[in-house]
Design an enzyme around this catalytic site. Structure first.
Site, short mmCIF file in Angstrom:
data_model
loop_
_atom_site.label_atom_id
_atom_site.label_comp_id
_atom_site.label_asym_id
_atom_site.label_seq_id
_atom_site.Cartn_x
_atom_site.Cartn_y
_atom_site.Cartn_z
N GLU A 173 0.83 -1.21 0.00
CA GLU A 173 0.00 0.00 0.00
C GLU A 173 0.86 1.26 0.00
O GLU A 173 0.51 2.26 -0.64
CB GLU A 173 -0.93 0.02 1.22
CG GLU A 173 -1.91 -1.14 1.29
CD GLU A 173 -3.02 -1.07 0.25
OE1 GLU A 173 -3.07 -0.10 -0.52
OE2 GLU A 173 -3.84 -2.01 0.21
N ARG A 177 0.44 3.76 -3.16
CA ARG A 177 -0.26 5.03 -2.86
C ARG A 177 0.73 6.18 -2.67
O ARG A 177 0.61 7.22 -3.32
CB ARG A 177 -1.12 4.89 -1.61
CG ARG A 177 -2.22 3.85 -1.77
CD ARG A 177 -3.14 3.84 -0.56
NE ARG A 177 -3.93 2.62 -0.54
CZ ARG A 177 -5.21 2.55 -0.19
NH1 ARG A 177 -5.85 3.63 0.18
NH2 ARG A 177 -5.85 1.41 -0.17
N ASP A 302 -4.59 -9.35 -8.32
CA ASP A 302 -5.01 -8.37 -9.33
C ASP A 302 -3.88 -7.56 -9.97
O ASP A 302 -3.59 -7.69 -11.16
CB ASP A 302 -6.10 -7.46 -8.77
CG ASP A 302 -5.80 -6.91 -7.37
OD1 ASP A 302 -4.70 -7.18 -6.86
OD2 ASP A 302 -6.67 -6.22 -6.79
N GLU A 471 -12.41 0.06 -10.13
CA GLU A 471 -12.05 -0.85 -11.23
C GLU A 471 -12.99 -0.79 -12.43
O GLU A 471 -12.56 -0.85 -13.58
CB GLU A 471 -11.96 -2.30 -10.71
CG GLU A 471 -10.79 -2.55 -9.76
CD GLU A 471 -11.02 -2.05 -8.35
OE1 GLU A 471 -12.19 -1.77 -8.00
OE2 GLU A 471 -10.04 -1.93 -7.58
C1 DMJ Z 1 -6.60 0.19 -5.03
O1 DMJ Z 1 -5.91 0.56 -3.88
C2 DMJ Z 1 -5.64 -0.39 -6.03
O2 DMJ Z 1 -6.24 -0.35 -7.27
C3 DMJ Z 1 -5.23 -1.80 -5.70
O3 DMJ Z 1 -4.46 -2.38 -6.69
C4 DMJ Z 1 -6.41 -2.69 -5.40
N1 DMJ Z 1 -7.62 -2.02 -5.27
C5 DMJ Z 1 -7.72 -0.74 -4.65
C6 DMJ Z 1 -9.05 -0.11 -4.92
O4 DMJ Z 1 -10.09 -0.97 -5.07
#
Ligand code: DMJ
Length: 579
Positions: A173, A177, A302, A471
């Site tokens: 994260e 971020r 993902d 998404e």
């Molecule tokens: C986001 O923080 C990023 O896209 C992450 O890869 C997974 N999903 C969240 C938001 O849904």
């Protein structure tokens, strides 16, 4: 801490002069400030005249000069103020939503991580360094909110990224971020302090990579370098493969080999693992080898799918092995994870657990159509792959849309169980359709009418909340940009209107407890990704001008755009890049 200078120094003021001789009737010493003023003005005007950045302002910790990205103009003008169209008006409405969310955060939660939009309180859930500011910086720049941007820069300049001895920054994260936010804002604005902070943070997070395999630990203390494992025994695939864009771009900007080496080492493990199709979600931290037989494009996996393609694109298509892995894993996804429901013929992507499909569809997985569309747009695919990827992208995006459109709120649930009544593997449905003479639409691509009755929807709720996630609109944006089909914009507009109707609060925007209720209860949370991703993608979807062309910019998984670059010869030599 490194020195912070992001405001240009003003020219020196006049001093009392000792008058000895005169020149043009002016005492000679009184010309000194004028000359200094001219030199200073010329110095600072030079970058604008030549297009070069303020190389000498580079932070002292950076061993190599930051590299200017020739072909990309980071100082792109704001969207052309042409005649107001319906879409430019909609983009303005998204911008107003961002202003409302950020103003609420600033007023009630500033310096904390996130706003609690129902109570107007605040929460620290990502290190307490003000994640909303870092995540939202580039959205401000893109929306031309320069006052907010420069005010936020003051705050960024003061941030030290320190933690108490018993606190740990979650690596994944923090990278996507904070580091992603800093790098993207730097790429757009060229404000040196952003690179300084990115370099500081990148370095402070490096101990996370210190495992026998090089796959990162779950969390790290940025002061002591101590690390902590997560709840899982191994390393999640998404956590192993969601730092390559950030660290490679940081290596390119700073010339520091350790940034490249640490992140690339993980890729070497991926190549060595010799996975022939789908990559599992869990990896061994000691050996760097697969640890389970769970396959997914949702949680735990993902963004790893994204980074296989996106790191290849970001570095000017320089490491074809990552592209090969992307294509291989997408073939696995298409062959094994795509199903179609028997009644409404909804195409969806699910998980495979020990060879059994779960038939769950997660909101998180709805980024997949956008990724496939980006791949079609940027890679040279075989004609067969091209059509399969395109059909899959369209069909899954349509299903993701239906999970919104069917509900009374117009918002999509976080997870649904697709109908177990005779689902068909999508490739089987395609084969049958092709051998039967291709009668009717491609399976999964038919127009599906809205179905408000839950029993008839062909899916049921598993997690009924809408968490302000991006998404689905992310995929609409990429599909709109790559196909030019207006319907993706219309879907996005419907989603935005539902957000305005159900998620807006006095203080900001709130997640929704149950999308199946026509008067839904709010949840007291406004994740920073709402400002970083959801509102950014909606804004870009409605903006007529292509501000960030997909052949020049690549979005990290938190929607932070990085400019595509090419490795210089010296970098290839220094980092041992073979291609
Ligand atoms: C986001 O923080 C990023 O896209 C992450 O890869 C997974 N999903 C969240 C938001 O849904």
């Amino acid at each position: 801490m490194l020195p912070v200078h992001f405001k240009r120094p003003s020219a020196p003021s006049d001093r009392p002069a000792l008058l000895v001789k005169s020149f043009f009737g002016r005492p000679l010493l009184r010309w000194v400030p004028v000359v200094i003023g001219l030199v200073v003005t010329f110095y600072f005007a030079l970058p604008f005249l030549t297009g070069e950045s303020f190389l000498n302002d580079a932070p002292s910790s950076i061993t190599h000069k930051p590299i200017y990205h020739g072909p990309v103009n980071p100082h792109h003008p704001p969207p052309i103020a042409g005649p107001a169209t319906v879409w430019s008006d909609r983009a303005d409405q998204v911008k107003a939503a961002f202003v409302h969310a950020y103003a609420g955060y600033k007023r009630h939660a500033h310096t904390y991580d996130e706003l609690l939009p129902v109570t107007g309180r605040q929460v620290n859930n990502f290190n307490g360094w003000g994640v909303t500011v870092f995540d939202a910086l580039d959205t401000m720049w893109i929306m031309d909110l320069k006052d907010e941007f420069y005010e936020a820069l003051d705050f960024v300049a003061q941030t030290t990224f320190e933690l108490q001895a018993n606190s740990f920054a979650p690596f994944f994260e923090t990278v996507i971020r904070y580091l992603g936010g800093l790098l993207s804002a730097y790429a757009l604005s060229r404000e040196p302090v952003l690179l300084t902070r990115a370099d500081d943070l990148g370095r402070m997070l490096l101990p996370a990579f210190d495992t026998p395999s090089g796959l990162p630990n779950y969390a790290v203390n940025t002061v002591t370098g101590k690390t902590r494992a997560g709840w899982a025994n191994g390393v999640l695939w998404a956590e192993a493969l969601s730092n390559q864009m950030e660290y490679k771009y940081l290596a390119h900007l700073t010339g520091r080999p350790e940034y490249y080496n640490k992140t690339q080492y993980i890729m070497e493990k991926m190549y060595e693992a010799n996975v022939t199709g789908l990559f599992p979600t869990m990896w061994d931290k000691t050996l760097g080898t697969p640890l389970n037989t769970h396959f997914s494009v949702g949680a735990f996996a993902d963004s790893a799918h994204e980074y296989l393609l996106k790191q290849y694109l970001l570095s000017g298509k320089s490491d074809p092995k990552t592209k090969d892995l992307y294509l291989r894993s997408m073939t696995g996804v298409i062959n094994e994870l795509l199903y179609i429901t028997s009644d409404r013929k909804l195409l969806y992507v699910t998980d495979l657990h020990n060879d059994s499909p779960t038939h769950n569809l997660e909101h998180l997985s709805c980024f997949l159509p956008g990724l496939l569309a980006l791949g079609i747009h940027t890679l040279e695919l075989s004609p067969r792959d091209k059509e399969l990827h395109e059909w899959a992208a369209r069909g899954i995006a349509q299903t993701c849309w239906m999970t919104y459109h069917d509900q009374p709120t117009g918002l999509g649930p976080d997870k649904v169980s697709m109908s177990m009544s005779s689902p068909v593997l999508w490739t089987d449905a395609i084969e049958e359709w092709e051998t039967g003479g291709q009668i009717g639409p491609v399976p999964g691509l038919q127009d599906t009418p809205r179905e408000p009755t839950p029993n008839l929807q062909n899916y049921s709720r598993r997690k009924a909340a809408y968490l302000l996630r991006p998404e689905t609109v992310e995929s609409f944006y990429i599909l709109w940009r790559t196909t030019g089909e207006e319907r993706w914009r219309e879907y996005g507009w419907a989603v935005f209107q539902s957000i305005e109707k159900h998620a807006r609060t006095k203080y900001g925007y709130a997640s929704i407890y149950d999308v199946y209720e026509s008067e839904p209860q709010p949840l007291d949370e406004m994740p920073s990704y709402f400002l970083a991703e959801t509102l950014k993608y909606l804004y870009l979807l409605f903006t007529d001008e292509d501000i960030l062309p997909l052949d020049k910019w690549v979005f990290n998984t938190e929607a932070h755009p990085f400019p595509i670059f090419e490795w210089d010869a010296w970098e290839k030599e220094r980092y041992h890049i073979l291609s």
